[in-house]
Design an enzyme around this catalytic site. Structure first.
Site, PDB file in Angstrom:
ATOM      1  N   ASP A   1       0.823  -1.211   0.000  1.00  0.00           N
ATOM      2  CA  ASP A   1       0.000   0.000   0.000  1.00  0.00           C
ATOM      3  C   ASP A   1       0.860   1.267   0.000  1.00  0.00           C
ATOM      4  O   ASP A   1       1.967   1.265   0.545  1.00  0.00           O
ATOM      5  CB  ASP A   1      -0.905  -0.024   1.247  1.00  0.00           C
ATOM      6  CG  ASP A   1      -2.047   0.968   1.145  1.00  0.00           C
ATOM      7  OD1 ASP A   1      -2.290   1.500   0.048  1.00  0.00           O
ATOM      8  OD2 ASP A   1      -2.701   1.216   2.176  1.00  0.00           O
TER       9      ASP A   1
ATOM     10  N   HIS B   1       2.770   3.198  -8.930  1.00  0.00           N
ATOM     11  CA  HIS B   1       2.621   1.764  -9.203  1.00  0.00           C
ATOM     12  C   HIS B   1       3.859   1.219  -9.930  1.00  0.00           C
ATOM     13  O   HIS B   1       4.307   0.107  -9.661  1.00  0.00           O
ATOM     14  CB  HIS B   1       1.359   1.511 -10.045  1.00  0.00           C
ATOM     15  CG  HIS B   1       0.089   1.922  -9.344  1.00  0.00           C
ATOM     16  ND1 HIS B   1      -0.190   1.558  -8.055  1.00  0.00           N
ATOM     17  CD2 HIS B   1      -0.975   2.677  -9.759  1.00  0.00           C
ATOM     18  CE1 HIS B   1      -1.378   2.061  -7.692  1.00  0.00           C
ATOM     19  NE2 HIS B   1      -1.857   2.755  -8.707  1.00  0.00           N
TER      20      HIS B   1
ATOM     21  N   LEU C   1       9.962 -21.042  -5.321  1.00  0.00           N
ATOM     22  CA  LEU C   1       9.148 -20.030  -4.639  1.00  0.00           C
ATOM     23  C   LEU C   1       7.750 -20.094  -5.241  1.00  0.00           C
ATOM     24  O   LEU C   1       7.602 -20.191  -6.457  1.00  0.00           O
ATOM     25  CB  LEU C   1       9.730 -18.616  -4.846  1.00  0.00           C
ATOM     26  CG  LEU C   1       8.839 -17.456  -4.401  1.00  0.00           C
ATOM     27  CD1 LEU C   1       8.683 -17.416  -2.879  1.00  0.00           C
ATOM     28  CD2 LEU C   1       9.407 -16.114  -4.881  1.00  0.00           C
TER      29      LEU C   1
HETATM   30  C1  FPP Z   1      -1.938   0.301  -3.256  1.00  0.00           C
HETATM   31  O1  FPP Z   1      -1.483   1.614  -3.379  1.00  0.00           O
HETATM   32  C2  FPP Z   1      -1.493  -0.473  -4.365  1.00  0.00           C
HETATM   33  C3  FPP Z   1      -2.296  -1.007  -5.318  1.00  0.00           C
HETATM   34  C4  FPP Z   1      -3.763  -0.833  -5.373  1.00  0.00           C
HETATM   35  C5  FPP Z   1      -1.741  -1.763  -6.412  1.00  0.00           C
HETATM   36  C6  FPP Z   1      -0.520  -2.560  -6.061  1.00  0.00           C
HETATM   37  C7  FPP Z   1       0.199  -2.699  -7.298  1.00  0.00           C
HETATM   38  C8  FPP Z   1       1.539  -2.706  -7.457  1.00  0.00           C
HETATM   39  C9  FPP Z   1       2.534  -2.728  -6.391  1.00  0.00           C
HETATM   40  C10 FPP Z   1       2.081  -2.703  -8.790  1.00  0.00           C
HETATM   41  C11 FPP Z   1       1.366  -3.574  -9.690  1.00  0.00           C
HETATM   42  C12 FPP Z   1       1.725  -4.979  -9.457  1.00  0.00           C
HETATM   43  C13 FPP Z   1       1.509  -5.860 -10.416  1.00  0.00           C
HETATM   44  C14 FPP Z   1       1.956  -7.254 -10.246  1.00  0.00           C
HETATM   45  C15 FPP Z   1       0.862  -5.433 -11.642  1.00  0.00           C
HETATM   46  P1  FPP Z   1      -2.558   2.757  -3.499  1.00  0.00           P
HETATM   47  O2  FPP Z   1      -2.724   3.080  -4.937  1.00  0.00           O
HETATM   48  O3  FPP Z   1      -3.818   2.363  -2.799  1.00  0.00           O
HETATM   49  O4  FPP Z   1      -1.827   3.907  -2.745  1.00  0.00           O
HETATM   50  P2  FPP Z   1      -2.499   5.046  -1.852  1.00  0.00           P
HETATM   51  O5  FPP Z   1      -3.213   4.356  -0.720  1.00  0.00           O
HETATM   52  O6  FPP Z   1      -1.325   5.844  -1.399  1.00  0.00           O
HETATM   53  O7  FPP Z   1      -3.430   5.805  -2.736  1.00  0.00           O
END
Ligand code: FPP
Length: 237
Positions: free
Chosen positions: A15, A32, A126
């Site tokens: 997150d 991301h 893994l």
């Molecule tokens: C949360 O950050 C993250 C996500 C909703 C997506 C997680 C994705 C990745 C780490 C990259 C993509 C991975 C793959 C395998 C495609 P947020 O956007 O909710 O952040 P915020 O809470 O600060 O808004």
């Protein structure tokens, strides 16, 4: 780095990508993209420490409600991630799996995912699992409905229903429950992630945003885990 106790299954709620980007005046997608770099680094470190299972929350069933442009970018990133990383997964004998309701995933990304899962299915150095279009309540309701169907058809008896049998109806069927769950970015909630599976999981919250979470942060988390005494509801004497 040597640890006394290591988790066999590590789960991560990655997150804070959006906040990381906002702090830098960038579009959320850059968060991301940087988040993928963290993921790659953590996969490498997890291999080094011989942790067998890594499950990461990449896209929740609620994330479909984000603006279309962000959803589209995330799906494109997923597709690119799999295509670019497939050779690394194969070279390192990593089995790629997924949990979640992937019917909603766009065809191109879904094809890449299913193809990578198939091409890595015999590997076991893994078990890397992406939670995609995943929601734990939906997973549990789906398992209840399948259990009820099998009861009705006489495939199982109500006396057979126990933790093992019920777990076999979950997306995580065949996987051990997580030993440790890390959530980055300072939020202290579970957000519909593996609710059934984390009954005795050790939870670690860190303020570090996911794009900043690298090997040193994983080491810190593992050092914290090392100190935990896991009693699973029993006493330790
Ligand atoms: C949360 O950050 C993250 C996500 C909703 C997506 C997680 C994705 C990745 C780490 C990259 C993509 C991975 C793959 C395998 C495609 P947020 O956007 O909710 O952040 P915020 O809470 O600060 O808004």
């Amino acid at each position: 780095m040597n640890f006394k106790n290591m988790p066999n299954h590590l789960a991560i709620i990655m997150d804070g990508n959006g906040r990381w980007a906002k702090k830098r005046g960038l579009d959320r997608i850059h968060g991301h993209i940087e988040g993928i770099k963290s993921l790659k680094t953590i996969i490498k470190a997890v291999m080094e420490y011989k942790i067998k299972y890594l499950t990461v929350y990449a896209f929740s069933s609620e994330n479909w409600q984000r603006p279309e442009s962000e959803v589209d970018s995330l799906m494109t990133l997923l597709d690119e991630y799999i295509r670019i990383e497939l050779s690394y997964l194969i070279e390192n004998k990593i089995r790629l799996g997924f949990i979640g309701n992937i019917v909603k995933i766009p065809e191109k990304s879904k094809k890449a995912l299913l193809d990578a899962a198939d091409r890595t299915k015999d590997f076991d150095s893994l078990f890397l699992t992406l939670a995609l279009s995943y929601g734990s309540k939906e997973e549990i309701l789906n398992a209840v409905s399948k259990t009820a169907e099998d009861l009705k058809q006489g495939k199982i008896a109500s006396a057979d229903i126990n933790d093992n049998l019920f777990s076999s109806y979950l997306y995580t069927s065949g996987m051990p429950d997580p030993d440790m769950l890390i959530r980055t970015s300072g939020e202290r909630r579970i957000s519909n992630f593996m609710l059934y599976q984390i009954a005795y999981t050790e939870i670690y919250f860190t303020k570090t945003l996911w794009p900043d979470f690298r090997k040193k942060d994983l080491i810190r988390a593992l050092q914290d885990y090392e100190k935990r005494i896991r009693r699973f509801g029993k006493t330790d004497i």
